[in-house]
Design a protein around this motif. Structure first.
Motif, PDB file in Angstrom:
ATOM      1  N   ILE A   1       0.862  -1.180   0.000  1.00  0.00           N
ATOM      2  CA  ILE A   1       0.000   0.000   0.000  1.00  0.00           C
ATOM      3  C   ILE A   1       0.901   1.232   0.000  1.00  0.00           C
ATOM      4  O   ILE A   1       1.467   1.597   1.029  1.00  0.00           O
ATOM      5  N   THR A   2       1.023   1.877  -1.138  1.00  0.00           N
ATOM      6  CA  THR A   2       1.931   3.016  -1.296  1.00  0.00           C
ATOM      7  C   THR A   2       1.177   4.331  -1.118  1.00  0.00           C
ATOM      8  O   THR A   2      -0.024   4.353  -0.813  1.00  0.00           O
ATOM      9  N   GLU A   3       1.893   5.437  -1.340  1.00  0.00           N
ATOM     10  CA  GLU A   3       1.270   6.768  -1.286  1.00  0.00           C
ATOM     11  C   GLU A   3       0.111   6.884  -2.272  1.00  0.00           C
ATOM     12  O   GLU A   3      -0.818   7.658  -2.070  1.00  0.00           O
ATOM     13  N   GLN A   4       0.166   6.117  -3.345  1.00  0.00           N
ATOM     14  CA  GLN A   4      -0.867   6.172  -4.382  1.00  0.00           C
ATOM     15  C   GLN A   4      -1.974   5.150  -4.132  1.00  0.00           C
ATOM     16  O   GLN A   4      -2.556   4.621  -5.069  1.00  0.00           O
ATOM     17  N   TYR A   5      -2.254   4.864  -2.863  1.00  0.00           N
ATOM     18  CA  TYR A   5      -3.233   3.829  -2.535  1.00  0.00           C
ATOM     19  C   TYR A   5      -4.596   4.100  -3.161  1.00  0.00           C
ATOM     20  O   TYR A   5      -5.355   3.177  -3.475  1.00  0.00           O
ATOM     21  N   TYR A   6      -4.938   5.401  -3.353  1.00  0.00           N
ATOM     22  CA  TYR A   6      -6.259   5.735  -3.884  1.00  0.00           C
ATOM     23  C   TYR A   6      -6.410   5.304  -5.335  1.00  0.00           C
ATOM     24  O   TYR A   6      -7.527   5.301  -5.868  1.00  0.00           O
ATOM     25  N   ASN A   7      -5.303   4.951  -5.990  1.00  0.00           N
ATOM     26  CA  ASN A   7      -5.390   4.419  -7.349  1.00  0.00           C
ATOM     27  C   ASN A   7      -5.641   2.921  -7.377  1.00  0.00           C
ATOM     28  O   ASN A   7      -5.849   2.343  -8.447  1.00  0.00           O
ATOM     29  N   LEU A   8      -5.609   2.274  -6.215  1.00  0.00           N
ATOM     30  CA  LEU A   8      -5.895   0.846  -6.136  1.00  0.00           C
ATOM     31  C   LEU A   8      -7.405   0.668  -5.987  1.00  0.00           C
ATOM     32  O   LEU A   8      -7.992   1.095  -4.991  1.00  0.00           O
ATOM     33  N   PRO A   9      -8.059   0.050  -6.966  1.00  0.00           N
ATOM     34  CA  PRO A   9      -9.525   0.024  -6.989  1.00  0.00           C
ATOM     35  C   PRO A   9     -10.170  -0.552  -5.738  1.00  0.00           C
ATOM     36  O   PRO A   9     -11.185  -0.035  -5.275  1.00  0.00           O
ATOM     37  N   PHE A  10      -9.603  -1.631  -5.178  1.00  0.00           N
ATOM     38  CA  PHE A  10     -10.225  -2.238  -4.010  1.00  0.00           C
ATOM     39  C   PHE A  10     -10.324  -1.233  -2.870  1.00  0.00           C
ATOM     40  O   PHE A  10     -11.388  -1.054  -2.268  1.00  0.00           O
ATOM     41  N   PHE A  11      -9.207  -0.557  -2.561  1.00  0.00           N
ATOM     42  CA  PHE A  11      -9.194   0.386  -1.450  1.00  0.00           C
ATOM     43  C   PHE A  11     -10.016   1.633  -1.781  1.00  0.00           C
ATOM     44  O   PHE A  11     -10.683   2.197  -0.915  1.00  0.00           O
ATOM     45  N   ASN A  12      -9.985   2.052  -3.035  1.00  0.00           N
ATOM     46  CA  ASN A  12     -10.768   3.212  -3.461  1.00  0.00           C
ATOM     47  C   ASN A  12     -12.257   2.962  -3.247  1.00  0.00           C
ATOM     48  O   ASN A  12     -12.987   3.801  -2.707  1.00  0.00           O
ATOM     49  N   GLU A  13     -12.724   1.785  -3.660  1.00  0.00           N
ATOM     50  CA  GLU A  13     -14.141   1.445  -3.494  1.00  0.00           C
ATOM     51  C   GLU A  13     -14.505   1.325  -2.020  1.00  0.00           C
ATOM     52  O   GLU A  13     -15.573   1.779  -1.591  1.00  0.00           O
ATOM     53  N   LEU A  14     -13.640   0.709  -1.237  1.00  0.00           N
ATOM     54  CA  LEU A  14     -13.911   0.535   0.191  1.00  0.00           C
ATOM     55  C   LEU A  14     -14.044   1.888   0.885  1.00  0.00           C
ATOM     56  O   LEU A  14     -14.974   2.111   1.671  1.00  0.00           O
ATOM     57  N   ILE A  15     -13.128   2.806   0.589  1.00  0.00           N
ATOM     58  CA  ILE A  15     -13.193   4.150   1.169  1.00  0.00           C
ATOM     59  C   ILE A  15     -14.476   4.851   0.732  1.00  0.00           C
ATOM     60  O   ILE A  15     -15.136   5.529   1.531  1.00  0.00           O
ATOM     61  N   GLY A  16     -14.834   4.686  -0.536  1.00  0.00           N
ATOM     62  CA  GLY A  16     -16.061   5.303  -1.037  1.00  0.00           C
ATOM     63  C   GLY A  16     -17.293   4.822  -0.298  1.00  0.00           C
ATOM     64  O   GLY A  16     -18.174   5.617   0.065  1.00  0.00           O
ATOM     65  N   HIS A  17     -17.366   3.524  -0.051  1.00  0.00           N
ATOM     66  CA  HIS A  17     -18.525   2.969   0.663  1.00  0.00           C
ATOM     67  C   HIS A  17     -18.540   3.406   2.126  1.00  0.00           C
ATOM     68  O   HIS A  17     -19.615   3.662   2.694  1.00  0.00           O
ATOM     69  N   LEU A  18     -17.380   3.503   2.744  1.00  0.00           N
ATOM     70  CA  LEU A  18     -17.330   4.013   4.115  1.00  0.00           C
ATOM     71  C   LEU A  18     -17.790   5.468   4.162  1.00  0.00           C
ATOM     72  O   LEU A  18     -18.560   5.860   5.054  1.00  0.00           O
ATOM     73  N   SER A  19     -17.338   6.264   3.198  1.00  0.00           N
ATOM     74  CA  SER A  19     -17.729   7.677   3.141  1.00  0.00           C
ATOM     75  C   SER A  19     -19.225   7.836   2.953  1.00  0.00           C
ATOM     76  O   SER A  19     -19.861   8.722   3.537  1.00  0.00           O
ATOM     77  N   SER A  20     -19.816   6.981   2.121  1.00  0.00           N
ATOM     78  CA  SER A  20     -21.261   7.052   1.874  1.00  0.00           C
ATOM     79  C   SER A  20     -22.051   6.544   3.074  1.00  0.00           C
ATOM     80  O   SER A  20     -23.035   7.160   3.496  1.00  0.00           O
ATOM     81  N   SER A  21     -21.628   5.428   3.655  1.00  0.00           N
ATOM     82  CA  SER A  21     -22.388   4.797   4.740  1.00  0.00           C
ATOM     83  C   SER A  21     -22.342   5.605   6.029  1.00  0.00           C
ATOM     84  O   SER A  21     -23.274   5.545   6.836  1.00  0.00           O
ATOM     85  N   ILE A  22     -21.288   6.386   6.231  1.00  0.00           N
ATOM     86  CA  ILE A  22     -21.151   7.126   7.486  1.00  0.00           C
ATOM     87  C   ILE A  22     -22.151   8.284   7.560  1.00  0.00           C
ATOM     88  O   ILE A  22     -22.372   8.853   8.635  1.00  0.00           O
ATOM     89  N   SER A  23     -22.781   8.600   6.433  1.00  0.00           N
ATOM     90  CA  SER A  23     -23.802   9.655   6.447  1.00  0.00           C
ATOM     91  C   SER A  23     -25.005   9.267   7.309  1.00  0.00           C
ATOM     92  O   SER A  23     -25.799  10.128   7.695  1.00  0.00           O
TER      93      SER A  23
END
Length: 345
Positions: A71-93
């Motif tokens: 997991i490098t500085e460019q982790y947001y370019n890794l689709p698995f982690f990008n999607e996971l962060i997106g779902h956490l951001s949406s669900s925390i609402s």
């Protein structure tokens, strides 16, 4: 215009659009600018807009531990982690919290976390445990009570975990290949080795053994886990070997896409000569040629279960739980059924 329309125009996921529009980390600056430009051009208006509201929410801290080989500085370019962060951001609402994303070096994780908490105290912590060993997890759980570890699982650690049922995923992949007539099967291991890969391997080889089959050492390969690689010694093996498997399972989709490229470089047709199956169902698996048969991970359910556990911990319901989210197989064009050449029990 809706978020899904912007996502289609920008050729990104809906979660990436949500992160960009809401000014949250998890997408590159270039992608963010592209998304915001499309939204502006099409006069996009959020359905829920609360201008001038004072934000007095508490925070939940999502921790990503950086490592040079995973997991490098460019982790947001890794689709698995990008999607996971997106779902956490949406669900925390659905909760009275904001999500704060912190990236720390794996070698100084605890020290950096303690320093960050002194500056901005959070209500709870979600720890991405993909590349974190048991000893470091134990250090963090002893210092921080409101904690959920996600994307790894240690059954002998008394903490909240939300993980993929990796054993089941590996088992399903082997079952699928065997049911489709394959009995000469290859296996691609990810480097570096992490707990998720080890569990996938256990599940896969459990099914292989149950069917009275085995995998030749000559048909077990290794590839980098987090990058699509063009050239390697695998190309030479494929070019100079007449005893190839009819199907190969890879421990994640990056390796599966790399493998397909290696096979093409060696003029080996997928799936006509070798079927390929991956794991994770990242967006690239649907745009590679042929589209990738893979084990699907329900990342949205992982995010939902994570926040449920964390909220219970915050509310002093202190019983810990180990949740494993089951997987399913998505069949696409990279695999096919063949005639069985050998009988087995």
């Amino acid at each position: 215009m809706k978020i899904e329309d912007i996502a289609q125009l920008a050729n990104v996921s809906k979660s990436a659009v949500s992160l960009a529009i809401n000014g949250k980390p998890g997408v590159s600056d270039e992608t963010r600018e592209k998304i915001l430009a499309i939204a502006k051009e099409n006069n996009y208006k959020p359905l829920r807009s609360t201008p001038n509201r004072i934000n007095n929410k508490s925070t939940i801290r999502f921790i990503i531990s950086k490592s040079p080989d995973l997991i490098t500085e460019q982790y947001y370019n890794l689709p698995f982690f990008n999607e996971l962060i997106g779902h956490l951001s949406s669900s925390i609402s659905d909760y009275p919290y904001d999500l704060v994303i912190s990236t720390f070096d794996e070698r100084t994780l605890l020290e950096e976390l303690e320093a960050a908490e002194k500056v901005q105290k959070s209500k709870g912590i979600v720890l991405l445990g993909t590349n974190i060993d048991k000893s470091n997890i134990n250090l963090i759980r002893k210092n921080f009570k409101n904690l959920v570890i996600i994307d790894t699982h240690y059954p002998d650690v008394d903490a909240n975990f939300v993980a993929i049922n990796n054993f089941l995923g590996g088992y399903l992949a082997a079952e699928y290949l065997i049911d489709n007539g394959h009995n000469k099967i290859g296996y691609v291991m990810g480097i570096p080795r992490i707990a998720n890969f080890k569990e996938r391997k256990k599940g896969f080889f459990s099914k292989i053994k149950n069917e009275g089959l085995s995998i030749s050492e000559n048909h077990i390969f290794k590839l980098p886990a987090m990058k699509i690689q063009e050239g390697s010694e695998l190309n030479e093996f494929l070019l100079n070997n007449d005893d190839l498997p009819t199907a190969i399972f890879c421990e994640n989709d990056y390796m599966a896409i790399s493998l397909i490229r290696h096979l093409k470089n060696s003029n080996i047709k997928v799936p006509e000569q070798i079927s390929v199956v991956g794991f994770d169902d990242i967006p690239e698996s649907r745009v590679t040629t042929p589209e990738l048969t893979t084990i699907q991970v329900d990342k949205k359910e992982m995010a939902i279960q994570t926040l449920v556990l964390l909220e219970k911990q915050i509310q002093k319901h202190t019983t810990h739980k180990h949740i494993q989210v089951n997987t399913s197989l998505i069949e696409r064009g990279s695999s096919q059924q063949i005639e069985r050449t050998t009988k087995w029990k």
